[in-house]
Design a protein around this motif. Structure first.
Motif, PDB file in Angstrom:
ATOM      1  N   ALA A  88       8.248 -30.231  13.692  1.00 26.25           N
ATOM      2  CA  ALA A  88       8.622 -29.036  12.929  1.00 26.25           C
ATOM      3  C   ALA A  88      10.126 -29.018  12.647  1.00 26.25           C
ATOM      4  CB  ALA A  88       8.213 -27.782  13.697  1.00 26.25           C
ATOM      5  N   LEU A  89      10.902 -29.357  13.662  1.00 25.42           N
ATOM      6  CA  LEU A  89      12.368 -29.345  13.528  1.00 25.42           C
ATOM      7  C   LEU A  89      12.809 -30.317  12.433  1.00 25.42           C
ATOM      8  CD1 LEU A  89      14.915 -28.135  15.034  1.00 25.42           C
ATOM      9  CD2 LEU A  89      15.041 -30.343  16.190  1.00 25.42           C
ATOM     10  N   ARG A  90      12.237 -31.513  12.467  1.00 27.93           N
ATOM     11  CA  ARG A  90      12.570 -32.523  11.447  1.00 27.93           C
ATOM     12  C   ARG A  90      12.206 -32.021  10.045  1.00 27.93           C
ATOM     13  NH1 ARG A  90       8.688 -35.272   8.129  1.00 27.93           N
ATOM     14  NH2 ARG A  90       7.440 -35.758   9.956  1.00 27.93           N
ATOM     15  N   MET A  91      11.051 -31.393   9.929  1.00 27.69           N
ATOM     16  CA  MET A  91      10.618 -30.926   8.610  1.00 27.69           C
ATOM     17  C   MET A  91      11.495 -29.779   8.108  1.00 27.69           C
ATOM     18  SD  MET A  91       6.499 -31.244   8.731  1.00 27.69           S
ATOM     19  CE  MET A  91       5.743 -32.849   8.443  1.00 27.69           C
ATOM     20  N   VAL A  92      11.873 -28.878   9.020  1.00 28.51           N
ATOM     21  CA  VAL A  92      12.759 -27.766   8.643  1.00 28.51           C
ATOM     22  C   VAL A  92      14.086 -28.327   8.124  1.00 28.51           C
ATOM     23  CG1 VAL A  92      14.159 -25.853   9.591  1.00 28.51           C
ATOM     24  CG2 VAL A  92      11.708 -26.039  10.156  1.00 28.51           C
ATOM     25  N   TRP A  93      14.587 -29.319   8.816  1.00 21.25           N
ATOM     26  CA  TRP A  93      15.857 -29.939   8.410  1.00 21.25           C
ATOM     27  C   TRP A  93      15.739 -30.586   7.021  1.00 21.25           C
ATOM     28  CZ3 TRP A  93      17.392 -35.463   9.014  1.00 21.25           C
ATOM     29  CH2 TRP A  93      18.756 -35.656   8.771  1.00 21.25           C
ATOM     30  N   GLN A  94      14.622 -31.290   6.791  1.00 22.88           N
ATOM     31  CA  GLN A  94      14.405 -31.916   5.479  1.00 22.88           C
ATOM     32  C   GLN A  94      14.317 -30.868   4.369  1.00 22.88           C
ATOM     33  OE1 GLN A  94      10.859 -34.220   6.383  1.00 22.88           O
ATOM     34  NE2 GLN A  94      12.034 -36.125   6.311  1.00 22.88           N
ATOM     35  N   VAL A  95      13.587 -29.795   4.640  1.00 25.08           N
ATOM     36  CA  VAL A  95      13.404 -28.761   3.613  1.00 25.08           C
ATOM     37  C   VAL A  95      14.719 -28.016   3.369  1.00 25.08           C
ATOM     38  CG1 VAL A  95      12.233 -26.568   3.096  1.00 25.08           C
ATOM     39  CG2 VAL A  95      10.910 -28.550   3.907  1.00 25.08           C
ATOM     40  N   TYR A  96      15.469 -27.776   4.453  1.00 21.33           N
ATOM     41  CA  TYR A  96      16.760 -27.090   4.306  1.00 21.33           C
ATOM     42  C   TYR A  96      17.685 -27.877   3.361  1.00 21.33           C
ATOM     43  CZ  TYR A  96      21.259 -25.004   5.505  1.00 21.33           C
ATOM     44  OH  TYR A  96      22.485 -24.392   5.437  1.00 21.33           O
ATOM     45  N   ASN A  97      17.578 -29.192   3.449  1.00 25.08           N
ATOM     46  CA  ASN A  97      18.419 -30.032   2.596  1.00 25.08           C
ATOM     47  C   ASN A  97      17.879 -30.192   1.178  1.00 25.08           C
ATOM     48  OD1 ASN A  97      20.622 -30.810   4.360  1.00 25.08           O
ATOM     49  ND2 ASN A  97      19.021 -31.780   5.592  1.00 25.08           N
ATOM     50  N   ALA A  98      16.683 -29.669   0.944  1.00 26.86           N
ATOM     51  CA  ALA A  98      16.053 -29.865  -0.367  1.00 26.86           C
ATOM     52  C   ALA A  98      15.998 -28.594  -1.207  1.00 26.86           C
ATOM     53  CB  ALA A  98      14.631 -30.416  -0.183  1.00 26.86           C
ATOM     54  N   VAL A  99      15.999 -27.430  -0.562  1.00 26.71           N
ATOM     55  CA  VAL A  99      15.875 -26.172  -1.317  1.00 26.71           C
ATOM     56  C   VAL A  99      16.961 -25.177  -0.912  1.00 26.71           C
ATOM     57  CG1 VAL A  99      13.357 -26.444  -1.536  1.00 26.71           C
ATOM     58  CG2 VAL A  99      14.285 -25.061   0.339  1.00 26.71           C
ATOM     59  N   LYS A 100      17.140 -24.141  -1.757  1.00 27.88           N
ATOM     60  CA  LYS A 100      18.131 -23.106  -1.449  1.00 27.88           C
ATOM     61  C   LYS A 100      17.502 -21.903  -0.754  1.00 27.88           C
ATOM     62  CE  LYS A 100      21.449 -24.241  -5.074  1.00 27.88           C
ATOM     63  NZ  LYS A 100      20.715 -25.398  -5.655  1.00 27.88           N
ATOM     64  N   LEU A 101      16.180 -21.867  -0.721  1.00 27.58           N
ATOM     65  CA  LEU A 101      15.495 -20.701  -0.153  1.00 27.58           C
ATOM     66  C   LEU A 101      15.722 -20.595   1.350  1.00 27.58           C
ATOM     67  CD1 LEU A 101      11.980 -20.947  -1.873  1.00 27.58           C
ATOM     68  CD2 LEU A 101      14.009 -19.689  -2.631  1.00 27.58           C
ATOM     69  N   PRO A 102      15.731 -19.359   1.864  1.00 27.54           N
ATOM     70  CA  PRO A 102      15.768 -19.211   3.326  1.00 27.54           C
ATOM     71  C   PRO A 102      14.481 -19.742   3.948  1.00 27.54           C
ATOM     72  CG  PRO A 102      15.464 -17.064   2.271  1.00 27.54           C
ATOM     73  CD  PRO A 102      15.698 -18.057   1.172  1.00 27.54           C
ATOM     74  N   ILE A 103      14.616 -20.259   5.157  1.00 26.85           N
ATOM     75  CA  ILE A 103      13.460 -20.828   5.867  1.00 26.85           C
ATOM     76  C   ILE A 103      13.174 -20.014   7.124  1.00 26.85           C
ATOM     77  CG2 ILE A 103      12.558 -22.850   7.098  1.00 26.85           C
ATOM     78  CD1 ILE A 103      14.506 -24.540   5.349  1.00 26.85           C
ATOM     79  N   VAL A 104      11.920 -19.582   7.261  1.00 31.46           N
ATOM     80  CA  VAL A 104      11.460 -18.992   8.521  1.00 31.46           C
ATOM     81  C   VAL A 104      10.742 -20.124   9.256  1.00 31.46           C
ATOM     82  CG1 VAL A 104       9.955 -17.292   9.606  1.00 31.46           C
ATOM     83  CG2 VAL A 104      11.276 -16.671   7.568  1.00 31.46           C
ATOM     84  N   ALA A 105      11.354 -20.567  10.349  1.00 33.97           N
ATOM     85  CA  ALA A 105      10.893 -21.792  10.999  1.00 33.97           C
ATOM     86  C   ALA A 105       9.979 -21.494  12.175  1.00 33.97           C
ATOM     87  CB  ALA A 105      12.093 -22.604  11.483  1.00 33.97           C
ATOM     88  N   MET A 106       8.954 -22.306  12.315  1.00 31.03           N
ATOM     89  CA  MET A 106       8.078 -22.209  13.488  1.00 31.03           C
ATOM     90  C   MET A 106       7.482 -23.571  13.770  1.00 31.03           C
ATOM     91  SD  MET A 106       4.804 -20.412  11.725  1.00 31.03           S
ATOM     92  CE  MET A 106       5.689 -20.144  10.183  1.00 31.03           C
ATOM     93  N   GLY A 107       6.917 -23.678  14.963  1.00 30.52           N
ATOM     94  CA  GLY A 107       6.293 -24.920  15.389  1.00 30.52           C
ATOM     95  C   GLY A 107       6.785 -25.253  16.784  1.00 30.52           C
TER      96      GLY A 107
END
Lengths: 303, 253
Positions: free
Chosen positions: A223-242
Motif C-alpha cells: 500500500a505504501l509503495r502504491m500511495v507513493w507512486q500515485v502521489y507522484n502521478a496525480v495532484k489529488l489528495p490521497i486518503v491512504a489505507m492498507g
C-alpha cells in the motif's frame, strides 16, 4: 497535543484517522468503546442501490500478518442507510463518507444522486470490491472503465467524490490519473489484494467464496509503495489505507503522500487503535516540531 | 456502564484438562460481572491479527473461566501462555441463552460445546445436563456440573465412559420431563437435537463461526436467520447469536 486536523477538499477532519469501509459497520458497535468523534471520519459499510444479503460463511480467514475477507457487500441498501443510519451518524461529530458499490453504472449514478441531497460529507466510489460476482472491481481494473464510471458519477455527484482504487492492477498510477482526469476529487487507496487459503484437511478453500481480499499489516508495504507512486502521478489528495496498525505506519503513509488515512483491520485486533495512533502521531509531531500534518505529506526523500 | 469493553485480565490459571483442552481462569475487576450465560469473550493473542472467540464457561464478580480446545495457531499460543501473564480480552459479547424461572431445562453439550453449558447450568433450577464426548479421554467438567447441582448424564460415542450412544438418545427418552432445551456442540449434533425438539419443546442453540470484530460491525460471521414474523436475513453470530432459537436458523446456508 499537536494539531491533528486535516483538510480534504475544504472539509476539515478533527484528526486524520477515518474508519475504513466494511470494518466499522455504521458505527454503532464501536460507539460502545468511545465517542465516534475520536475518529476524524467514518467511511461507512459499502452500500448498494438495493439491499444485499452477502456471501455465505465462512467469510474470513486469518493469514500471516493479516486476514482474508469475502463478505460480499452485505448491506441494507441506500434508502435504509439514508433513513436509519445517516441521521444518527451525523450527530456523532465526525465526518461521514458514504461508500457506494453497484452492479451497473446506473446503480452508482442513482446512489450518487440520492446521497447528494443528504448530509454525507463525501461519496466514496467503491470500484474495487473483489468479492462480488458482478460490479465492484470490474469497474476498477482498467483506465477506460475507471474513467467512464468516474465521469458518469461525477455528473450526478454534488459531494466531494473519492474514488477508491484496487491494488489488483498492473499500474495503479495510470488508473489514478484516469480517475483524476474524469473528475475525482480525492483518491482513496488501497482496497484489499485478492488472496486465498486452503484447509489442508478438507481440501476446501477456507473462505466460502474461494478467494477473499487480503488486508492487515502484511499489505502495508504494498500500500505504501502504491500511495507513493500515485502521489507522484496525480495532484489529488490521497486518503491512504492498507495495513496501518501503529502510529509509525501512519507517519510513513504521510511521508509517502497521504493527506489522511483510513484504518480497518487493526480495529479487530485493538478497537482502541485510533486513540493510540493519534497519541503517537501527536508525540511525533511535537518531537519533530511539525505544526500540521499536511507539512508531512509527501516528504519522503527518495534515493 | 458499557455493555462490553476490552481490558487487561490476569491469567491466574492455565491447566490442561484433557488432550488438547485447556482450562483458563482470568481475573479483572470490571468486565466479568457483566457476563451472562451463553456469551463469549474475544481473546487478543500476541502476534496474531485476529482475536480468538471463546465461550464463557463460568463467571463470577471478578473472574471468567474459559475452556478451549487447541484448533490452530492462535489457540496453541493461548495454551502456552503462563499463569501471571496479562491477557487483553474483549467481553462479554453476544446474545446468550434466554432462561425463564419455573421451567425445567435440559442442557446439552457435545465435545468442546460442553464448557459453554456450565455457567448456563448454574442459572437454571435443577437442570438435566446431558454431555456427550467421542471417548473417555475427552470427558471434561463432570464434577463441575455435579457441584452445580445438575442431574448429569454422560454419553460417549464409543461407550468408553458413561452410556454408549449419542446425547439425542437420552434426550428422546427424557423429553417428557422438560420444558426447554439449550444446546451447544458440533453442527450435526445441534441439527439432531433440534429435530428431536421440533414441535415439542423450544430449543436454543449456540453456534460457532469464524469471527472478525466480535461486536457485529464487520459482518463476517454470517448465519441466515428467520426471526418469527419477519424476513430471513444474514445475521451476525457475534451479535444476534451465538445463541439462536433453533427454529430460526438455517444450519446449512
Amino acid at each position: 497535543m499537536s494539531d491533528l486536523s486535516v483538510k480534504i477538499c475544504g472539509v476539515e477532519f478533527n484528526n486524520p484517522l477515518i474508519a475504513a469501509s466494511g470494518t466499522f459497520g455504521f458505527g454503532r458497535e464501536f460507539a460502545e468503546f468511545y465517542p465516534l468523534s475520536t475518529l476524524g471520519g467514518i467511511s461507512c459499510k459499502g452500500i448498494t442501490l438495493k439491499e444485499r444479503p452477502g456471501n455465505p460463511a465462512p467469510r474470513i480467514a486469518e493469514t500471516e500478518g493479516g486476514i482474508l475477507n469475502a463478505v460480499g457487500l452485505q448491506n441494507p441498501g441506500v434508502d435504509h442507510f439514508i433513513e436509519y443510519d445517516l441521521p444518527w451518524l451525523k450527530q456523532q461529530n465526525t465526518r461521514i463518507i458514504a461508500n457506494i458499490a453497484g452492479n451497473t453504472q446506473e446503480d452508482y449514478c442513482a446512489m450518487a444522486e440520492k446521497l447528494s441531497d443528504t448530509d454525507v460529507d463525501f461519496i466514496e466510489l467503491n470500484i474495487s470490491c473483489p468479492n462480488v460476482k458482478s460490479g465492484g472491481v470490474q469497474f476498477g481494473t482498467s483506465c477506460e472503465s475507471v474513467g467512464a464510471i468516474t465521469a458518469a458519477v461525477r455528473r450526478y455527484c454534488k459531494k466531494p467524490l473519492m474514488v477508491k482504487l484496487s491494488p489488483n492492477v498492473t499500474d495503479i498510477a495510470e488508473i489514478a490519473k484516469s480517475a483524476e482526469f474524469s473528475g475525482a476529487d480525492v483518491i482513496s487507496m488501497i482496497n484489499t489484494l485478492t488472496g486465498m487459503r486452503i484447509d489442508i484437511n478438507t481440501g476446501r478453500p477456507i473462505i466460502r467464496n474461494n478467494t477473499g481480499g487480503l488486508s492487515g499489516p502484511a499489505v502495508f508495504p504494498v500500500a505504501l509503495r502504491m500511495v507513493w507512486q500515485v502521489y507522484n502521478a496525480v495532484k489529488l489528495p490521497i486518503v491512504a489505507m492498507g495495513g496501518i496498525s501503529k502510529w509509525q505506519d501512519a507517519v510513513e503513509m504521510f511521508m509517502a503522500g497521504a493527506s489522511a488515512l483510513q484504518i480497518g483491520t487493526v480495529l479487530f485486533n485493538d478497537p482502541y487503535a485510533p486513540v493510540k495512533i493519534n497519541e503517537g502521531l501527536s508525540a511525533y509531531m511535537d518531537e519533530k516540531g511539525i505544526e500540521k500534518l499536511s507539512d508531512l505529506t509527501g516528504t519522503v526523500k527518495p534515493w | 456502564m458499557k455493555k462490553y469493553d476490552t481490558q487487561l485480565f490476569t491469567l491466574v490459571k492455565n491447566e490442561r484438562i484433557a488432550d488438547g483442552i485447556y482450562d483458563w481462569t482470568v481475573t479483572n475487576d470490571e468486565l466479568p460481572k457483566l457476563a451472562s450465560c451463553g456469551q463469549f469473550a474475544n481473546i487478543k493473542v500476541p502476534g496474531r491479527t485476529l482475536r480468538r472467540p471463546i465461550s464463557i464457561c463460568d463467571a463470577d464478580e471478578n473472574s471468567l473461566r474459559l475452556v478451549f480446545q487447541v484448533k490452530g495457531e492462535g489457540t496453541r499460543l493461548m495454551s502456552e501462555m503462563k499463569e501471571g501473564e496479562q491477557v487483553e480480552i474483549l467481553a462479554p459479547l453476544g446474545h446468550g441463552f434466554e432462561i425463564e424461572k419455573g421451567k425445567r431445562y435440559c442442557l446439552i453439550g457435545g465435545g468442546i460445546g460442553v464448557p459453554h453449558m456450565l455457567f448456563t447450568a448454574k442459572q437454571c433450577e435443577n437442570p438435566l445436563v446431558i454431555t456427550g464426548f467421542r471417548n473417555k479421554e475427552l470427558v471434561i467438567l463432570q464434577d463441575d456440573f455435579k457441584n452445580a447441582g445438575a442431574e448429569l448424564v454422560l454419553t460417549t460415542d464409543d461407550g468408553s465412559a458413561g452410556r454408549h450412544g449419542f446425547v439425542t438418545d437420552v434426550l428422546s427418552e427424557r423429553l417428557g420431563e422438560i420444558d426447554e432445551v439449550l444446546a451447544c456442540g458440533p453442527i450435526p449434533m445441534l441439527k439432531a437435537v433440534a429435530a428431536v425438539c421440533k414441535g415439542k419443546v423450544r430449543c436454543q442453540v449456540s453456534l460457532e463461526e469464524r469471527m472478525g470484530c466480535g461486536i457485529g460491525a464487520c459482518l463476517v460471521c454470517a448465519c441466515k436467520q428467520k426471526p418469527k414474523g419477519s424476513e430471513a436475513f444474514m445475521s451476525q453470530v457475534c451479535r444476534h447469536g451465538p445463541v439462536y432459537d433453533a427454529e430460526e436458523v438455517f444450519f446449512d446456508e
